[in-house]
Design a protein around this motif. Sequence first.
Motif, PDB file in Angstrom:
ATOM      1  N   ALA A  43      25.585 -22.430   6.561  1.00 22.75           N
ATOM      2  CA  ALA A  43      25.578 -21.239   7.412  1.00 22.75           C
ATOM      3  C   ALA A  43      26.843 -20.413   7.222  1.00 22.75           C
ATOM      4  CB  ALA A  43      25.448 -21.647   8.878  1.00 22.75           C
ATOM      5  N   VAL A  44      27.975 -21.078   7.037  1.00 22.99           N
ATOM      6  CA  VAL A  44      29.242 -20.379   6.834  1.00 22.99           C
ATOM      7  C   VAL A  44      29.213 -19.638   5.506  1.00 22.99           C
ATOM      8  CG1 VAL A  44      31.727 -20.664   6.558  1.00 22.99           C
ATOM      9  CG2 VAL A  44      30.506 -22.014   8.268  1.00 22.99           C
ATOM     10  N   GLN A  45      28.716 -20.301   4.473  1.00 25.36           N
ATOM     11  CA  GLN A  45      28.620 -19.658   3.163  1.00 25.36           C
ATOM     12  C   GLN A  45      27.728 -18.410   3.232  1.00 25.36           C
ATOM     13  OE1 GLN A  45      30.099 -20.482   0.054  1.00 25.36           O
ATOM     14  NE2 GLN A  45      31.413 -21.684   1.405  1.00 25.36           N
ATOM     15  N   LYS A  46      26.594 -18.524   3.908  1.00 26.76           N
ATOM     16  CA  LYS A  46      25.690 -17.381   4.026  1.00 26.76           C
ATOM     17  C   LYS A  46      26.358 -16.234   4.782  1.00 26.76           C
ATOM     18  CE  LYS A  46      21.168 -19.666   3.809  1.00 26.76           C
ATOM     19  NZ  LYS A  46      19.920 -19.953   4.562  1.00 26.76           N
ATOM     20  N   TYR A  47      27.065 -16.596   5.837  1.00 27.56           N
ATOM     21  CA  TYR A  47      27.723 -15.566   6.654  1.00 27.56           C
ATOM     22  C   TYR A  47      28.792 -14.828   5.854  1.00 27.56           C
ATOM     23  CZ  TYR A  47      30.248 -13.494  10.588  1.00 27.56           C
ATOM     24  OH  TYR A  47      30.854 -12.618  11.444  1.00 27.56           O
ATOM     25  N   LEU A  48      29.609 -15.575   5.117  1.00 31.54           N
ATOM     26  CA  LEU A  48      30.677 -14.960   4.333  1.00 31.54           C
ATOM     27  C   LEU A  48      30.116 -14.149   3.170  1.00 31.54           C
ATOM     28  CD1 LEU A  48      33.200 -17.931   4.384  1.00 31.54           C
ATOM     29  CD2 LEU A  48      33.481 -15.722   5.512  1.00 31.54           C
ATOM     30  N   GLU A  49      29.037 -14.633   2.570  1.00 25.23           N
ATOM     31  CA  GLU A  49      28.389 -13.861   1.503  1.00 25.23           C
ATOM     32  C   GLU A  49      27.836 -12.548   2.053  1.00 25.23           C
ATOM     33  OE1 GLU A  49      25.505 -16.507  -0.091  1.00 25.23           O
ATOM     34  OE2 GLU A  49      26.992 -17.767  -1.141  1.00 25.23           O
ATOM     35  N   THR A  50      27.317 -12.605   3.281  1.00 27.59           N
ATOM     36  CA  THR A  50      26.815 -11.391   3.926  1.00 27.59           C
ATOM     37  C   THR A  50      27.935 -10.379   4.119  1.00 27.59           C
ATOM     38  OG1 THR A  50      25.073 -12.594   5.089  1.00 27.59           O
ATOM     39  CG2 THR A  50      25.729 -10.487   6.028  1.00 27.59           C
ATOM     40  N   LEU A  51      29.083 -10.844   4.602  1.00 27.92           N
ATOM     41  CA  LEU A  51      30.222  -9.939   4.804  1.00 27.92           C
ATOM     42  C   LEU A  51      30.726  -9.387   3.475  1.00 27.92           C
ATOM     43  CD1 LEU A  51      32.294 -11.782   7.568  1.00 27.92           C
ATOM     44  CD2 LEU A  51      30.609  -9.968   7.828  1.00 27.92           C
ATOM     45  N   SER A  52      30.744 -10.236   2.443  1.00 29.41           N
ATOM     46  CA  SER A  52      31.198  -9.801   1.122  1.00 29.41           C
ATOM     47  C   SER A  52      30.272  -8.721   0.559  1.00 29.41           C
ATOM     48  CB  SER A  52      31.259 -11.002   0.176  1.00 29.41           C
ATOM     49  OG  SER A  52      31.811 -10.627  -1.068  1.00 29.41           O
ATOM     50  N   LYS A  53      28.959  -8.911   0.707  1.00 32.06           N
ATOM     51  CA  LYS A  53      27.999  -7.907   0.237  1.00 32.06           C
ATOM     52  C   LYS A  53      28.119  -6.620   1.044  1.00 32.06           C
ATOM     53  CE  LYS A  53      24.565 -11.230  -1.446  1.00 32.06           C
ATOM     54  NZ  LYS A  53      23.241 -11.859  -1.193  1.00 32.06           N
ATOM     55  N   THR A 403      32.823 -22.078  14.569  1.00 35.62           N
ATOM     56  CA  THR A 403      31.582 -22.798  14.854  1.00 35.62           C
ATOM     57  C   THR A 403      30.901 -22.237  16.096  1.00 35.62           C
ATOM     58  OG1 THR A 403      32.518 -24.820  13.905  1.00 35.62           O
ATOM     59  CG2 THR A 403      30.592 -25.077  15.309  1.00 35.62           C
ATOM     60  N   HIS A 404      31.688 -22.027  17.138  1.00 34.08           N
ATOM     61  CA  HIS A 404      31.148 -21.509  18.394  1.00 34.08           C
ATOM     62  C   HIS A 404      30.527 -20.130  18.177  1.00 34.08           C
ATOM     63  CE1 HIS A 404      31.107 -21.325  22.869  1.00 34.08           C
ATOM     64  NE2 HIS A 404      31.207 -20.024  22.651  1.00 34.08           N
ATOM     65  N   TYR A 405      31.207 -19.297  17.400  1.00 33.39           N
ATOM     66  CA  TYR A 405      30.687 -17.950  17.163  1.00 33.39           C
ATOM     67  C   TYR A 405      29.370 -17.991  16.402  1.00 33.39           C
ATOM     68  CZ  TYR A 405      29.902 -13.419  15.164  1.00 33.39           C
ATOM     69  OH  TYR A 405      29.302 -12.261  14.780  1.00 33.39           O
ATOM     70  N   LEU A 406      29.285 -18.836  15.367  1.00 38.01           N
ATOM     71  CA  LEU A 406      28.061 -18.906  14.576  1.00 38.01           C
ATOM     72  C   LEU A 406      26.891 -19.426  15.420  1.00 38.01           C
ATOM     73  CD1 LEU A 406      29.464 -20.183  11.177  1.00 38.01           C
ATOM     74  CD2 LEU A 406      28.586 -17.911  11.700  1.00 38.01           C
ATOM     75  N   GLU A 407      27.191 -20.334  16.338  1.00 39.92           N
ATOM     76  CA  GLU A 407      26.144 -20.799  17.247  1.00 39.92           C
ATOM     77  C   GLU A 407      25.661 -19.655  18.134  1.00 39.92           C
ATOM     78  OE1 GLU A 407      28.176 -24.016  19.126  1.00 39.92           O
ATOM     79  OE2 GLU A 407      27.292 -25.519  17.821  1.00 39.92           O
ATOM     80  N   ASN A 408      26.601 -18.844  18.627  1.00 37.83           N
ATOM     81  CA  ASN A 408      26.233 -17.690  19.442  1.00 37.83           C
ATOM     82  C   ASN A 408      25.436 -16.681  18.627  1.00 37.83           C
ATOM     83  OD1 ASN A 408      27.491 -18.736  21.652  1.00 37.83           O
ATOM     84  ND2 ASN A 408      29.345 -17.493  21.482  1.00 37.83           N
ATOM     85  N   LEU A 409      25.835 -16.516  17.373  1.00 40.16           N
ATOM     86  CA  LEU A 409      25.131 -15.584  16.499  1.00 40.16           C
ATOM     87  C   LEU A 409      23.693 -16.043  16.276  1.00 40.16           C
ATOM     88  CD1 LEU A 409      25.263 -13.076  14.705  1.00 40.16           C
ATOM     89  CD2 LEU A 409      26.058 -14.537  12.841  1.00 40.16           C
ATOM     90  N   GLN A 410      23.505 -17.338  16.113  1.00 40.70           N
ATOM     91  CA  GLN A 410      22.156 -17.894  15.947  1.00 40.70           C
ATOM     92  C   GLN A 410      21.316 -17.584  17.193  1.00 40.70           C
ATOM     93  OE1 GLN A 410      21.747 -22.062  16.369  1.00 40.70           O
ATOM     94  NE2 GLN A 410      19.918 -22.200  15.097  1.00 40.70           N
TER      95      GLN A 410
END
Length: 416
Positions: A43-53, A403-410
């Motif tokens: 999930a972290v990799q996907k999130y960072l790739e999204t920001l990079s794109k 971690t907490h933020y990604l859970e909230n994002l989900q």
Amino acid sequence: VRLHNHGFWRPKPLLDTARFTLSFNSWHRKNHQNSQALWKHEAVQKYLETLSKEYQQVSHQLSADSLNDFEQRALRRRCADLSPIAAAFQEIKEAEREAQELEAMCTELDSRDEKQLLQLALEEKESLDKKMNMLRRKLFQLLVPEEKYDGSPVILEVTAGRTTGGDICQQFTKEMFEMYQSYADYKHWTFDIVNYTPAEIGGLHHAAAHISGENVYRHLKYEGGTHRVQRIPETGLSSRMQRIHTGTMSVIVLPQPEEVDVKVDPKDLRIDTFRAKGAGGQHVNKTDSAVRIVHLPTGLAVECQQERSQQLNKEIALRTLRAKLYQQVIEKQLSQEQSARKLQLGTRAQSERIRTYNFTQDRVTDHRISYDARNIKEILSGKEALDKLINRLLEFAEVEAVTHYLENLQALEGGG
């Protein structure tokens, strides 16, 4: 184009953001979490790739002629926000590729029994691993902005607990106060003692210090709470019986911003003067230079007895009182926000046992992150070993916040 209200980057409709599928609930959050483990999470990799794109797309859109001034300003701000994150992300990716090449080289050298070259390659790989860990910490720190008070000086207070068996708590409190004094010296901070009340048998009942320097509150904010000691006392009957005693002491860390705007009505104060106790020079017990101020509406009381001048002690005590009153405002804000900044590290209340110092086993255990450190003397010396422990706490806090933020994002994405 805006920041999410937790302070993290929230991908906007500038690109078609994929929904994240997280499995943090099944992940053992407190099992020695670190930035490396979080970095590897899908999930972290996907999130960072999204920001990079998104950064690449925003950069491309800035060159369009059809944008008006408002759109250009908004895109420039977003580009400036995303640029350091995208750069750090790519730097880690490049370092990983280099590490994979080194790994393959080490395997080949080992099969050819090239011991000298293998040793050099292993040393280079170890250095690269340290660099990657530093880069990951840097990246997560970019995602998790500094707390409002991280750069503030602090008022640090230590108070001995109560136990049967004599002076174990007072002695431990003195050692802890000296540990923080040494740590301040190690970090090149200024450590000014505000209050010092010694115990009769060489220990310490209570003490307070004003500590200023670079990022003092950031490093000390998780030291607040109850510290437990387990040891065989060096003096007294219990030492001859070789019995292990358990005692506690509490630490309170109050951020003190340079300009604390707390109005204190003189009518709400009771100011007492008395003779100073303990170390302090020839004026001790000869003049009523020590000052105690009680804030009647809240019952808060502070003392200062370190200066020879009663007026100076009064000024320092008032400054400390304002810091305590300001802390009440801060704690109220934190409890209302219920943000990721609590990081499952507790509320730092005195009743919470955060760390145990077991002298018989030569072990220090931080219960919040399940971390054990050996060599208590090294920890109490207030230098590298303590700094390593504090940095473990900071790293855990950063990881927990992401971690907490990604859970909230989900949850937000799932609620669609």
